[in-house]
Design a protein around this motif. Structure first.
Motif, PDB file in Angstrom:
ATOM      1  N   TRP A 204      23.466  -6.780 -14.850  1.00 21.90           N
ATOM      2  CA  TRP A 204      22.817  -7.962 -15.412  1.00 21.90           C
ATOM      3  C   TRP A 204      22.061  -7.658 -16.690  1.00 21.90           C
ATOM      4  O   TRP A 204      21.878  -8.506 -17.535  1.00 21.90           O
ATOM      5  N   PHE A 205      21.662  -6.363 -16.808  1.00 24.55           N
ATOM      6  CA  PHE A 205      20.864  -6.033 -17.977  1.00 24.55           C
ATOM      7  C   PHE A 205      21.740  -6.112 -19.231  1.00 24.55           C
ATOM      8  O   PHE A 205      22.842  -5.626 -19.276  1.00 24.55           O
ATOM      9  N   GLY A 206      21.266  -6.750 -20.226  1.00 25.96           N
ATOM     10  CA  GLY A 206      22.075  -6.929 -21.436  1.00 25.96           C
ATOM     11  C   GLY A 206      22.781  -8.270 -21.432  1.00 25.96           C
ATOM     12  O   GLY A 206      23.145  -8.792 -22.475  1.00 25.96           O
ATOM     13  N   ALA A 207      22.980  -8.819 -20.206  1.00 23.74           N
ATOM     14  CA  ALA A 207      23.646 -10.127 -20.111  1.00 23.74           C
ATOM     15  C   ALA A 207      22.624 -11.254 -20.033  1.00 23.74           C
ATOM     16  O   ALA A 207      22.977 -12.427 -20.113  1.00 23.74           O
ATOM     17  N   VAL A 208      21.357 -10.882 -19.850  1.00 22.65           N
ATOM     18  CA  VAL A 208      20.308 -11.909 -19.703  1.00 22.65           C
ATOM     19  C   VAL A 208      20.170 -12.671 -21.028  1.00 22.65           C
ATOM     20  O   VAL A 208      20.013 -12.042 -22.083  1.00 22.65           O
ATOM     21  N   PRO A 209      20.263 -13.997 -20.991  1.00 22.23           N
ATOM     22  CA  PRO A 209      20.179 -14.740 -22.254  1.00 22.23           C
ATOM     23  C   PRO A 209      18.782 -14.649 -22.865  1.00 22.23           C
ATOM     24  O   PRO A 209      17.793 -14.522 -22.147  1.00 22.23           O
ATOM     25  N   VAL A 210      18.746 -14.698 -24.165  1.00 24.80           N
ATOM     26  CA  VAL A 210      17.445 -14.716 -24.851  1.00 24.80           C
ATOM     27  C   VAL A 210      16.968 -16.167 -24.833  1.00 24.80           C
ATOM     28  O   VAL A 210      17.660 -17.062 -25.318  1.00 24.80           O
ATOM     29  N   VAL A 211      15.828 -16.375 -24.226  1.00 26.68           N
ATOM     30  CA  VAL A 211      15.293 -17.749 -24.157  1.00 26.68           C
ATOM     31  C   VAL A 211      13.870 -17.738 -24.701  1.00 26.68           C
ATOM     32  O   VAL A 211      13.218 -16.690 -24.715  1.00 26.68           O
TER      33      VAL A 211
END
Lengths: 159, 374
Positions: free
Chosen positions: B109-116
């Motif tokens: 999941w790390f790296g795939a988390v969207p920037v919000v």
């Protein structure tokens, strides 16, 4: 040989269905410390053996906290395993354990001659005629099936 | 013996109480408190009398200082917790690291988390992303099995412990970990865990060691930093999704025969909180966010319920609202147990030490090594 036995070896003997046989092995006196009893929880075979005085409860009033703590710091073992080695250094008993790290600690602290494990005990049972080699190998298989952390063995190893 | 003195203080017991309960003579207790060496039998008697583990009296063998250092430099921290409060958490993480391998597995999941953006809207975007990718696209239902989801799907060890600190998240040696303290009201624990997950997804970087400590998860919002408010919003939107609120309200109103155009009242919120495994105030805050309640309406309803019934749970019970589903917090982390069995086989940790760290029995560690389970 007077033994201080740890929780994993008692659990393995029980799951192998050989608790009673092994306790009848000549030349051994079985002992257990209070912390090991706690770690064994509801192991009925242990309670029965203590009630029948086949296993003697060791007196931890003889163990100083400093002895216990220095062993704990040195080997980073669990309370019951540390207690076994503390009894070994204080009372001169041998240790029965199947745990790899605890076995290394026993060898370093008191030497390999005062270390036994369930596989060695099964082999002794075969040698003394208490058990056949195939019964010993089957007991070993039952221990593994129950999750025992034991090295790989073949039937020939018990012959 | 300093630890004995501290345990007596924390348990609000005197040496004389201890003498009566343990059967150890008062004179001997005085000697031990003054520095004389105790025997293991005496420690067991003390442990039994004070209802703690014998090991609580012993100096810890693990060095929790590196984790304590992370706590002290925790990001977004306003007030550092006291050393006594942080000790069980620092020790739990340190002990967990004793079981975990040297190399953390890659976190998919790390790296795939969207920037919000750090806003309520951004928090909801993040919770929807999580539901899309890790909850089989379920945008409606409760997430009461969050601990299992974090462990099995996200590979984050979840440690349930005790103490004053509600929750904490840490990244150390590449391992992300979450800590949640046992509380009698399980929804509080669930919210804390979701809050810690928010920190791990957004505020941590797996290549950098860091920690967040959340002493009181229910601390008033005005006292919280922007980052804390953001992860609170993430937790609330994850546990009570907007789409789920709409569907749940329809059902609740059908069941309770409430007209569709009637204003939202405390009964629906109590019901909603039970469906989604959250507190009344979390459910109410979500109703405010989706404009089913005016701003501040939740707090007013809460005060009203408190006045009439003592607390929302008592009201729910009095109205016969279905009981909460059990929120499952496993007694030990499955990830830690799996790593422990590997460590025992390799001789890097003993069975007894693994059981001690996992607060389980030696038999349970052995059982976890059964061939069928691997």
């Amino acid at each position: 040989m007077k033994l201080a036995t740890d929780a994993c070896s008692l659990i393995n003997l029980d799951s192998g269905g050989v608790f009673a046989n092994v306790l009848n092995l000549p030349g051994f006196e079985w002992n257990v410390g209070p912390l090991v009893v706690q770690e064994c929880g509801a192991l009925q075979a242990l309670q029965d053996a203590i009630d029948a005085q086949k296993i003697v409860l060791l007196d931890d009033g003889l163990l100083g906290v400093e002895t216990f703590m220095s062993l704990r710091r040195k080997y980073r073992l669990g309370p019951g395993e540390t207690e076994c080695i503390a009894f070994a250094t204080t009372l001169g008993v041998a240790v029965c354990t199947d745990d790899r790290r605890a076995r290394e600690a026993v060898v370093a602290e008191i030497g390999a001659t005062r270390l036994v494990g369930t596989i060695g005990l099964l082999k002794r049972c075969v040698m003394s005629g208490i058990m056949t080699s195939s019964a010993a190998f089957e007991a070993y298989g039952r221990m593994l099936a129950a999750g025992a952390f034991l090295p790989a063995m073949t039937a020939a190893d018990f012959a | 013996m300093e630890r004995l003195r501290r345990i007596l203080l924390s348990k609000k017991k005197t040496p004389s109480d201890l003498a009566k309960k343990s059967g150890v003579e008062m004179r001997r207790i005085d000697e031990i408190l003054a520095g004389a060496e105790a025997t293991m039998a005496e420690l067991r008697a003390f442990a039994s009398a004070l209802r703690v583990q014998v090991t609580e009296f012993l100096e810890p063998v693990e060095n929790a200082e590196p984790v304590r250092m992370l706590f002290r430099h925790g990001f977004y921290r306003q007030e550092p917790p006291s050393a006594d409060a942080e000790e069980p958490v620092a020790r739990a993480f340190t002990q967990a690291l004793e079981l975990l391998g040297t190399f953390a597995p890659p976190q998919r999941w790390f790296g795939a988390v969207p920037v919000v953006e750090e806003s309520y809207k951004g928090a909801e975007e993040l919770s929807l992303w999580l539901r899309a990718h890790y909850c089989d696209g379920d945008y409606i239902g409760p997430v009461q099995g969050l601990a299992e989801l974090m462990e099995q799907t996200l590979g984050i060890p979840v440690i349930v412990g005790g103490g004053q600190i509600d929750g904490s998240s840490v990244v150390r040696r590449g391992w992300p970990m979450a800590y949640v303290a046992m509380r009698t009201f399980a929804p509080r624990m669930l919210f804390t865990l979701a809050h810690e997950l928010g920190h791990l997804l957004v505020h941590h970087d797996l290549s950098r060691e860091a920690a967040f400590v959340d002493e009181d998860i229910e601390q008033a919002a005005w006292g919280k930093s922007k980052a804390e408010k953001f992860v609170d919003a993430f937790a609330a939107t994850l546990l009570v999704p907007s789409q789920g609120i709409g569907i749940a309200f329809q059902k609740i109103r059908e069941i309770l025969s409430i007209k569709p155009d009637a204003p939202v009242g405390d009964i629906e919120i109590v019901f909603l909180s039970r469906i989604f495994g959250v507190s009344f105030m979390v459910a109410a805050s979500r109703c405010e966010a989706v404009e089913l309640l005016p701003k501040g309406g939740g707090a007013s309803l809460y005060e009203q319920v408190k006045k009439e019934y003592g607390n929302p749970e008592l009201k729910a019970d009095a109205l016969g609202i279905p009981a909460r589903e059990e929120i499952d917090f496993p007694s030990f982390s499955r990830i830690l147990m799996d790593e422990a069995t590997r460590g025992v086989a390799a001789g890097s940790v003993s069975i007894g030490r693994a059981a001690e760290i996992l607060k389980t029995t030696v038999a349970s560690v052995v059982t976890s090594n059964r061939p069928a389970l691997h």
